[in-house]
Design a protein around this motif. Structure first.
Motif, PDB file in Angstrom:
ATOM      1  N   ASN A  44       0.841  -1.198   0.000  1.00  0.00           N
ATOM      2  CA  ASN A  44       0.000   0.000   0.000  1.00  0.00           C
ATOM      3  C   ASN A  44       0.877   1.249   0.000  1.00  0.00           C
ATOM      4  O   ASN A  44       1.910   1.278   0.688  1.00  0.00           O
ATOM      5  CB  ASN A  44      -0.926   0.013   1.217  1.00  0.00           C
ATOM      6  N   PRO A  45       0.472   2.300  -0.740  1.00  0.00           N
ATOM      7  CA  PRO A  45       1.355   3.456  -0.943  1.00  0.00           C
ATOM      8  C   PRO A  45       1.214   4.547   0.108  1.00  0.00           C
ATOM      9  O   PRO A  45       1.384   5.727  -0.192  1.00  0.00           O
ATOM     10  CB  PRO A  45       0.894   3.965  -2.310  1.00  0.00           C
ATOM     11  N   LEU A  46       0.955   4.172   1.349  1.00  0.00           N
ATOM     12  CA  LEU A  46       0.726   5.180   2.378  1.00  0.00           C
ATOM     13  C   LEU A  46       2.013   5.880   2.786  1.00  0.00           C
ATOM     14  O   LEU A  46       2.033   7.098   2.991  1.00  0.00           O
ATOM     15  CB  LEU A  46       0.057   4.535   3.593  1.00  0.00           C
ATOM     16  N   ILE A  47       3.099   5.114   2.955  1.00  0.00           N
ATOM     17  CA  ILE A  47       4.393   5.692   3.314  1.00  0.00           C
ATOM     18  C   ILE A  47       5.467   5.032   2.465  1.00  0.00           C
ATOM     19  O   ILE A  47       5.254   3.941   1.912  1.00  0.00           O
ATOM     20  CB  ILE A  47       4.709   5.519   4.812  1.00  0.00           C
ATOM     21  N   PRO A  48       6.640   5.658   2.343  1.00  0.00           N
ATOM     22  CA  PRO A  48       7.691   5.117   1.475  1.00  0.00           C
ATOM     23  C   PRO A  48       8.288   3.816   2.007  1.00  0.00           C
ATOM     24  O   PRO A  48       8.173   3.483   3.179  1.00  0.00           O
ATOM     25  CB  PRO A  48       8.751   6.233   1.459  1.00  0.00           C
ATOM     26  N   VAL A  49       8.937   3.116   1.087  1.00  0.00           N
ATOM     27  CA  VAL A  49       9.724   1.919   1.398  1.00  0.00           C
ATOM     28  C   VAL A  49      11.188   2.234   1.098  1.00  0.00           C
ATOM     29  O   VAL A  49      11.516   2.559  -0.027  1.00  0.00           O
ATOM     30  CB  VAL A  49       9.270   0.718   0.547  1.00  0.00           C
TER      31      VAL A  49
ATOM     32  N   GLY B 100       6.804   2.017  10.400  1.00  0.00           N
ATOM     33  CA  GLY B 100       6.190   1.438   9.219  1.00  0.00           C
ATOM     34  C   GLY B 100       6.615  -0.009   9.124  1.00  0.00           C
ATOM     35  O   GLY B 100       7.525  -0.346   8.361  1.00  0.00           O
ATOM     36  N   GLY B 101       6.000  -0.860   9.930  1.00  0.00           N
ATOM     37  CA  GLY B 101       6.459  -2.246  10.043  1.00  0.00           C
ATOM     38  C   GLY B 101       6.417  -3.014   8.745  1.00  0.00           C
ATOM     39  O   GLY B 101       7.380  -3.681   8.369  1.00  0.00           O
ATOM     40  N   ILE B 102       5.283  -2.928   8.024  1.00  0.00           N
ATOM     41  CA  ILE B 102       5.153  -3.676   6.777  1.00  0.00           C
ATOM     42  C   ILE B 102       6.165  -3.177   5.758  1.00  0.00           C
ATOM     43  O   ILE B 102       6.824  -3.971   5.068  1.00  0.00           O
ATOM     44  CB  ILE B 102       3.718  -3.558   6.235  1.00  0.00           C
ATOM     45  N   GLU B 103       6.303  -1.867   5.660  1.00  0.00           N
ATOM     46  CA  GLU B 103       7.255  -1.295   4.706  1.00  0.00           C
ATOM     47  C   GLU B 103       8.691  -1.703   5.031  1.00  0.00           C
ATOM     48  O   GLU B 103       9.516  -1.914   4.131  1.00  0.00           O
ATOM     49  CB  GLU B 103       7.125   0.230   4.699  1.00  0.00           C
ATOM     50  N   ARG B 104       8.997  -1.852   6.308  1.00  0.00           N
ATOM     51  CA  ARG B 104      10.331  -2.284   6.712  1.00  0.00           C
ATOM     52  C   ARG B 104      10.580  -3.732   6.290  1.00  0.00           C
ATOM     53  O   ARG B 104      11.661  -4.087   5.826  1.00  0.00           O
ATOM     54  CB  ARG B 104      10.490  -2.132   8.226  1.00  0.00           C
TER      55      ARG B 104
ATOM     56  N   MET C 262      13.361  -5.118   3.551  1.00  0.00           N
ATOM     57  CA  MET C 262      14.289  -6.181   3.929  1.00  0.00           C
ATOM     58  C   MET C 262      14.211  -7.340   2.944  1.00  0.00           C
ATOM     59  O   MET C 262      15.234  -7.871   2.496  1.00  0.00           O
ATOM     60  CB  MET C 262      13.964  -6.671   5.340  1.00  0.00           C
ATOM     61  N   LEU C 263      12.987  -7.721   2.573  1.00  0.00           N
ATOM     62  CA  LEU C 263      12.806  -8.826   1.630  1.00  0.00           C
ATOM     63  C   LEU C 263      13.398  -8.488   0.268  1.00  0.00           C
ATOM     64  O   LEU C 263      14.068  -9.336  -0.362  1.00  0.00           O
ATOM     65  CB  LEU C 263      11.316  -9.149   1.492  1.00  0.00           C
ATOM     66  N   ILE C 264      13.179  -7.273  -0.189  1.00  0.00           N
ATOM     67  CA  ILE C 264      13.718  -6.861  -1.484  1.00  0.00           C
ATOM     68  C   ILE C 264      15.237  -6.990  -1.507  1.00  0.00           C
ATOM     69  O   ILE C 264      15.822  -7.497  -2.471  1.00  0.00           O
ATOM     70  CB  ILE C 264      13.281  -5.420  -1.821  1.00  0.00           C
ATOM     71  N   GLN C 265      15.887  -6.534  -0.438  1.00  0.00           N
ATOM     72  CA  GLN C 265      17.353  -6.611  -0.395  1.00  0.00           C
ATOM     73  C   GLN C 265      17.823  -8.064  -0.439  1.00  0.00           C
ATOM     74  O   GLN C 265      18.828  -8.387  -1.100  1.00  0.00           O
ATOM     75  CB  GLN C 265      17.890  -5.917   0.860  1.00  0.00           C
TER      76      GLN C 265
ATOM     77  N   TRP D 248      -3.969  -6.498  23.241  1.00  0.00           N
ATOM     78  CA  TRP D 248      -4.678  -7.016  22.067  1.00  0.00           C
ATOM     79  C   TRP D 248      -3.862  -8.162  21.504  1.00  0.00           C
ATOM     80  O   TRP D 248      -2.752  -8.438  21.973  1.00  0.00           O
ATOM     81  CB  TRP D 248      -4.884  -5.913  21.016  1.00  0.00           C
ATOM     82  N   ASP D 249      -4.399  -8.858  20.518  1.00  0.00           N
ATOM     83  CA  ASP D 249      -3.714 -10.006  19.932  1.00  0.00           C
ATOM     84  C   ASP D 249      -2.750  -9.529  18.858  1.00  0.00           C
ATOM     85  O   ASP D 249      -3.133  -9.328  17.699  1.00  0.00           O
ATOM     86  CB  ASP D 249      -4.727 -11.004  19.360  1.00  0.00           C
ATOM     87  N   GLU D 250      -1.506  -9.347  19.251  1.00  0.00           N
ATOM     88  CA  GLU D 250      -0.454  -8.821  18.370  1.00  0.00           C
ATOM     89  C   GLU D 250      -0.168  -9.814  17.249  1.00  0.00           C
ATOM     90  O   GLU D 250       0.178 -10.962  17.497  1.00  0.00           O
ATOM     91  CB  GLU D 250       0.810  -8.587  19.181  1.00  0.00           C
ATOM     92  N   PRO D 251      -0.293  -9.387  15.960  1.00  0.00           N
ATOM     93  CA  PRO D 251      -0.015 -10.300  14.847  1.00  0.00           C
ATOM     94  C   PRO D 251       1.430 -10.786  14.817  1.00  0.00           C
ATOM     95  O   PRO D 251       1.703 -11.927  14.492  1.00  0.00           O
ATOM     96  CB  PRO D 251      -0.344  -9.464  13.610  1.00  0.00           C
ATOM     97  N   PHE D 252       2.361  -9.888  15.139  1.00  0.00           N
ATOM     98  CA  PHE D 252       3.760 -10.304  15.268  1.00  0.00           C
ATOM     99  C   PHE D 252       4.511  -9.426  16.263  1.00  0.00           C
ATOM    100  O   PHE D 252       4.854  -9.865  17.333  1.00  0.00           O
ATOM    101  CB  PHE D 252       4.502 -10.324  13.927  1.00  0.00           C
ATOM    102  N   GLY D 253       4.779  -8.187  15.914  1.00  0.00           N
ATOM    103  CA  GLY D 253       5.548  -7.315  16.802  1.00  0.00           C
ATOM    104  C   GLY D 253       7.022  -7.364  16.467  1.00  0.00           C
ATOM    105  O   GLY D 253       7.808  -8.021  17.148  1.00  0.00           O
ATOM    106  N   ILE D 254       7.415  -6.659  15.398  1.00  0.00           N
ATOM    107  CA  ILE D 254       8.791  -6.705  14.905  1.00  0.00           C
ATOM    108  C   ILE D 254       9.781  -6.260  15.976  1.00  0.00           C
ATOM    109  O   ILE D 254      10.914  -6.749  16.039  1.00  0.00           O
ATOM    110  CB  ILE D 254       8.932  -5.828  13.644  1.00  0.00           C
TER     111      ILE D 254
END
Length: 341
Positions: free
Chosen positions: A8-13, A19-23, A27-30, A254-260
């Motif tokens: 999603n284009p909300l914040i930069p990558v 920005g947990g998902i963007e981080r 990381m995956l791209i690298q 709450w039920d944390e999905p992960f928590g980087i």
């Protein structure tokens, strides 16, 4: 492989601060580039992913015009000889691609919308879609309806300095958004109950409910001595803060999905004390890299047992389960399975 990744284009990558998902995407791209893959990212126009970028945007209030416009963009992926498409964003933004035989990986980093999962499986080309969850807590919700694999989030452990020992009076740390669900007030009460110092880092969301929570439950206890608030931190500051901590507190309500941030703390050798909610029991091995608890009183009691944790075990588990190399390998293997179908 030629891989298209969408977020999603909300914040930069990558994100500048939070920005947990963007981080994770960065990381995956690298990792994929290092493995020799050709990656194109569809994301915020200001992204600097180190690969080909196709910038796009959404309006402030996502609606049908956004969906139509973005699908006009993403549907072209089917004609650009990509081997696989991997989305971390809205499934509605690749609605037309669901009709293609192109292998598609859909990653859930938050609570899954099961109605959408069932709809995708019903209308997508058979066998072309595979889901991932960032924890078993997430994947187990999807498994009754669709093929799914758990691939944990993680960190580039090379960016985090392992600290084998800290001072006896090292502080506890809370790092994250300052809001009720994250349990900032519980972290404060834990510190007060143990007599330990607490450093709080993170942003206070703009919404009125979160601002009120900060003013009523957090700010009155900030004295700059036992309880300190330092605001948002960048990667360098985060590394230093977590590495110098006696333990990282994860008192989520709450039920944390992960928590980087748990993986970041472990990479520094810092144990995690967290509530048994969501994915926390998958990250924290009780008595090995931290402690699991149910109440504030238990959290305070386990804080006294921090010296029993070997910080080298924390780092070892981070490298084995939550490193960028591990996560990159797991996604690469999934891509290969999808392409081989």
């Amino acid at each position: 492989m030629k891989i298209a990744i969408i977020v999603n284009p909300l914040i930069p990558v990558p994100p500048e601060k939070y920005g947990g998902i963007e981080r994770i995407v960065y990381m995956l791209i690298q990792e994929l580039i290092a493995k020799g893959h050709d990656v194109t990212l569809y994301a915020n126009e200001r992204s600097k992913p180190g690969c080909a970028l196709v910038g796009y945007h959404e309006s402030d209030h996502y609606g049908l015009p956004d969906m139509i416009r973005i699908n006009a963009l993403t549907s072209k992926i089917a004609f650009k000889k990509f081997d696989v498409i991997h989305t971390f964003g809205r499934m509605s933004n690749i609605a037309l691609l669901m009709l293609s035989k192109l292998p598609k990986v859909v990653s859930y980093q938050l609570q899954p919308t099961l109605s959408q999962v069932k709809k995708v499986i019903k209308f997508a080309r058979e066998g072309s879609v595979h889901f991932t969850g960032c924890s078993d807590y997430i994947s187990n919700q999807i498994v009754p309806y669709a093929p799914v694999t758990t691939i944990y989030n993680g960190v580039d452990t090379a960016e985090y300095t392992f600290t084998p020992a800290v001072a006896d009076d090292a502080p506890l740390v809370f790092l994250g958004r300052i809001q009720k669900e994250k349990g900032t007030d519980i972290a404060i009460q834990t510190a007060l109950a143990t007599g330990r110092k607490l450093v709080i880092a993170g942003n206070v969301p703009d919404e009125t409910i979160h601002q009120a929570y900060f003013e009523e439950k957090v700010k009155p206890f900030i004295d700059g001595k036992q309880v300190t608030y330092i605001g948002p931190v960048n990667n360098s500051q985060k590394n230093e803060l977590l590495g110098a901590a006696a333990a990282f507190l994860m008192p989520v309500t709450w039920d944390e999905p992960f928590g980087i941030v748990m993986a970041e703390a472990l990479a520094c050798g810092t144990p995690v004390i967290g509530f048994k909610r969501g994915s926390v029991p998958e990250v924290v091995q009780h008595g090995v890299n931290g402690f699991l608890c149910d109440t504030r009183e238990e959290m305070a009691a386990f804080a006294k047992d921090i010296p029993k944790i070997n910080r080298a075990d924390c780092r070892r588990i981070a490298e084995g389960k939550f490193s960028s190399d591990t996560i990159g390998n797991q996604y690469e293997e999934l891509y290969k399975r999808m392409v081989a179908k």
